[in-house]
Design a protein around this motif. Structure first.
Motif, mmCIF file in Angstrom:
data_model
loop_
_atom_site.group_PDB
_atom_site.id
_atom_site.type_symbol
_atom_site.label_atom_id
_atom_site.label_comp_id
_atom_site.label_asym_id
_atom_site.label_seq_id
_atom_site.Cartn_x
_atom_site.Cartn_y
_atom_site.Cartn_z
ATOM 1 N N SER A 38 27.717 41.926 37.863
ATOM 2 C CA SER A 38 28.628 41.938 39.279
ATOM 3 C C SER A 38 29.997 42.662 38.447
ATOM 4 N N THR A 39 30.624 41.987 37.914
ATOM 5 C CA THR A 39 31.501 42.959 37.649
ATOM 6 C C THR A 39 31.672 44.355 36.720
ATOM 7 N N LEU A 40 30.699 44.535 36.779
ATOM 8 C CA LEU A 40 30.470 45.944 36.448
ATOM 9 C C LEU A 40 30.917 47.285 37.849
ATOM 10 N N THR A 41 31.082 46.254 38.667
ATOM 11 C CA THR A 41 31.196 46.672 39.664
ATOM 12 C C THR A 41 32.558 47.285 39.396
ATOM 13 N N LEU A 42 33.307 47.092 38.946
ATOM 14 C CA LEU A 42 34.798 47.175 38.694
ATOM 15 C C LEU A 42 34.791 48.308 38.319
ATOM 16 N N GLY A 43 36.692 49.088 38.491
ATOM 17 C CA GLY A 43 36.863 49.212 36.823
ATOM 18 C C GLY A 43 36.497 51.176 37.462
ATOM 19 N N ASP A 44 37.234 51.853 37.142
ATOM 20 C CA ASP A 44 36.813 53.478 37.468
ATOM 21 C C ASP A 44 35.379 54.229 37.924
ATOM 22 N N ILE A 86 15.176 40.468 53.695
ATOM 23 C CA ILE A 86 16.889 40.298 53.069
ATOM 24 C C ILE A 86 17.184 40.807 52.330
ATOM 25 N N TYR A 87 17.116 39.893 51.198
ATOM 26 C CA TYR A 87 16.893 39.830 49.749
ATOM 27 C C TYR A 87 16.792 41.563 49.399
ATOM 28 N N GLY A 88 16.554 42.712 49.858
ATOM 29 C CA GLY A 88 17.623 43.728 50.061
ATOM 30 C C GLY A 88 18.576 43.722 50.335
ATOM 31 N N ILE A 89 18.277 43.587 51.864
ATOM 32 C CA ILE A 89 19.665 44.074 52.003
ATOM 33 C C ILE A 89 20.819 43.240 51.846
ATOM 34 N N GLY A 90 20.774 41.783 51.239
ATOM 35 C CA GLY A 90 21.737 41.296 50.396
ATOM 36 C C GLY A 90 22.755 41.959 49.363
ATOM 37 N N MET A 91 21.274 42.781 48.437
ATOM 38 C CA MET A 91 21.763 43.113 47.162
ATOM 39 C C MET A 91 22.700 44.684 47.959
ATOM 40 N N ILE A 92 21.903 45.365 49.170
ATOM 41 C CA ILE A 92 23.294 46.583 49.430
ATOM 42 C C ILE A 92 24.445 45.804 49.845
ATOM 43 N N VAL A 93 25.109 45.218 50.697
ATOM 44 C CA VAL A 93 25.963 44.512 50.661
ATOM 45 C C VAL A 93 27.378 43.644 49.611
ATOM 46 N N ALA A 94 26.130 42.983 48.582
ATOM 47 C CA ALA A 94 26.223 42.991 47.528
ATOM 48 C C ALA A 94 27.252 44.337 46.979
ATOM 49 N N GLY A 95 26.477 44.814 46.667
ATOM 50 C CA GLY A 95 26.919 46.597 46.368
ATOM 51 C C GLY A 95 28.227 47.320 47.378
ATOM 52 N N LEU A 96 28.108 47.339 48.298
ATOM 53 C CA LEU A 96 29.344 47.952 49.128
ATOM 54 C C LEU A 96 30.580 47.007 48.821
ATOM 55 N N PHE A 97 30.521 45.692 48.243
ATOM 56 C CA PHE A 97 32.221 44.536 48.332
ATOM 57 C C PHE A 97 31.703 44.586 47.009
ATOM 58 N N ARG A 98 33.355 44.422 46.422
ATOM 59 C CA ARG A 98 33.078 43.264 45.035
ATOM 60 C C ARG A 98 33.350 43.104 45.298
ATOM 61 N N PRO A 99 33.384 41.533 43.054
ATOM 62 C CA PRO A 99 34.089 40.642 42.642
ATOM 63 C C PRO A 99 35.613 40.999 42.603
ATOM 64 N N ASP A 100 36.093 40.086 41.999
ATOM 65 C CA ASP A 100 37.837 40.569 41.897
ATOM 66 C C ASP A 100 37.655 39.848 40.137
ATOM 67 N N PRO A 101 38.768 41.160 39.808
ATOM 68 C CA PRO A 101 39.058 41.172 38.709
ATOM 69 C C PRO A 101 38.891 39.809 38.137
ATOM 70 N N GLY A 102 39.039 39.933 36.563
ATOM 71 C CA GLY A 102 39.489 38.581 35.386
ATOM 72 C C GLY A 102 38.378 38.675 34.422
ATOM 73 N N LEU A 103 38.928 37.394 33.009
ATOM 74 C CA LEU A 103 38.298 37.426 32.107
ATOM 75 C C LEU A 103 38.804 38.844 31.626
ATOM 76 N N SER A 104 39.709 39.023 31.092
ATOM 77 C CA SER A 104 40.089 40.998 30.773
ATOM 78 C C SER A 104 38.910 41.532 31.514
ATOM 79 N N PHE A 105 38.461 41.433 32.490
ATOM 80 C CA PHE A 105 37.850 43.281 32.970
ATOM 81 C C PHE A 105 37.625 43.583 34.272
ATOM 82 N N PRO A 106 38.132 44.969 34.690
ATOM 83 C CA PRO A 106 38.521 45.314 33.915
ATOM 84 C C PRO A 106 38.912 45.138 33.466
ATOM 85 N N PRO A 107 39.561 46.425 32.044
ATOM 86 C CA PRO A 107 40.318 46.821 31.136
ATOM 87 C C PRO A 107 42.261 46.405 31.778
#
Length: 208
Positions: A38-44, A86-107
């Motif tokens: 999920s953290t791959l959704t972060l950064g440029d 519902i699984y599919g809709i959940g994945m769509i929503v997960a793609g629209l909203f991002r987790p918080d950065p941490g553990l040095s990623f993204p740089p």
């Protein structure tokens, strides 16, 4: 038409993990041992993984429509496709909203875990876990269907997926290392089941 819709489900997991794996080895600072996919959704370049979540979710929704049409009036024909949808809709929503950065990623992100959770991260987490729980429930719905059909191998596969995938999630949540690998394996088991199920049901359409 149902066969075309089920192709969406069949390619959903291979597509999701192909895109994620390429990024895992090419994104600067990403370490699959420490970082969840999920953290791959972060950064440029985060839009790539966000799109991966959204496209995968759309394909799952299309598959659910196909499954609903195929199994309408039969065992598993109501709850099964609903849960996959519902699984599919959940994945769509997960793609629209991002987790918080941490553990040095993204740089440039903090070295430790986020000390608080943003509303975006909360929605992302809720959407993903709702999607995952629905998949686990769908496994047992289809286990009953295949049991009624006398298909012991698919009954066993559905039950095993419904047990192993949440077990891996639980292990990943208590581990301090390799969390990305463990969580990724949980997703591979669960998402892969959707693809395998789509292939199995598409074969039923072909035989019919």
């Amino acid at each position: 038409m149902n066969k075309l819709l089920l192709i969406g489900g069949a390619v959903s997991a291979p597509l999701f993990f192909a895109v994620a794996i390429v990024q895992a080895f090419t994104r600067t600072g990403f370490d699959i041992r420490r970082h969840a996919i999920s953290t791959l959704t972060l950064g440029d370049l985060g839009w790539i993984q966000s799109a991966d979540f959204i496209v995968t979710g759309c394909l799952a929704v299309l598959a659910a429509i196909g499954i609903r049409s195929l199994l309408q009036g039969g065992k598993g024909g109501a709850w099964g496709p609903l849960l996959i949808g519902i699984y599919g809709i959940g994945m769509i929503v997960a793609g629209l909203f991002r987790p918080d950065p941490g553990l040095s990623f993204p740089p440039g992100a903090p070295e430790g875990m986020p000390t608080s959770m943003s509303s975006s991260a909360a929605i992302h987490s809720l959407a993903f876990f709702t999607a995952f729980i629905c998949l686990v429930a769908a496994c047992f719905v289809f286990a009953r269907r295949f049991a009624a059909l006398g298909d012991r191998s698919w009954k066993t596969y559905c039950i095993a997926t419904g047990i192993i995938s949440p077990l891996l999630i639980a292990v990943g949540m208590v581990m301090n290392s390799w969390i990305g690998v463990i969580m990724g394996c949980a997703g591979l088991v669960a998402f892969g089941w959707v693809s395998a199920l789509s292939v199995r049901l598409r074969a039923e359409v072909s035989r019919a």
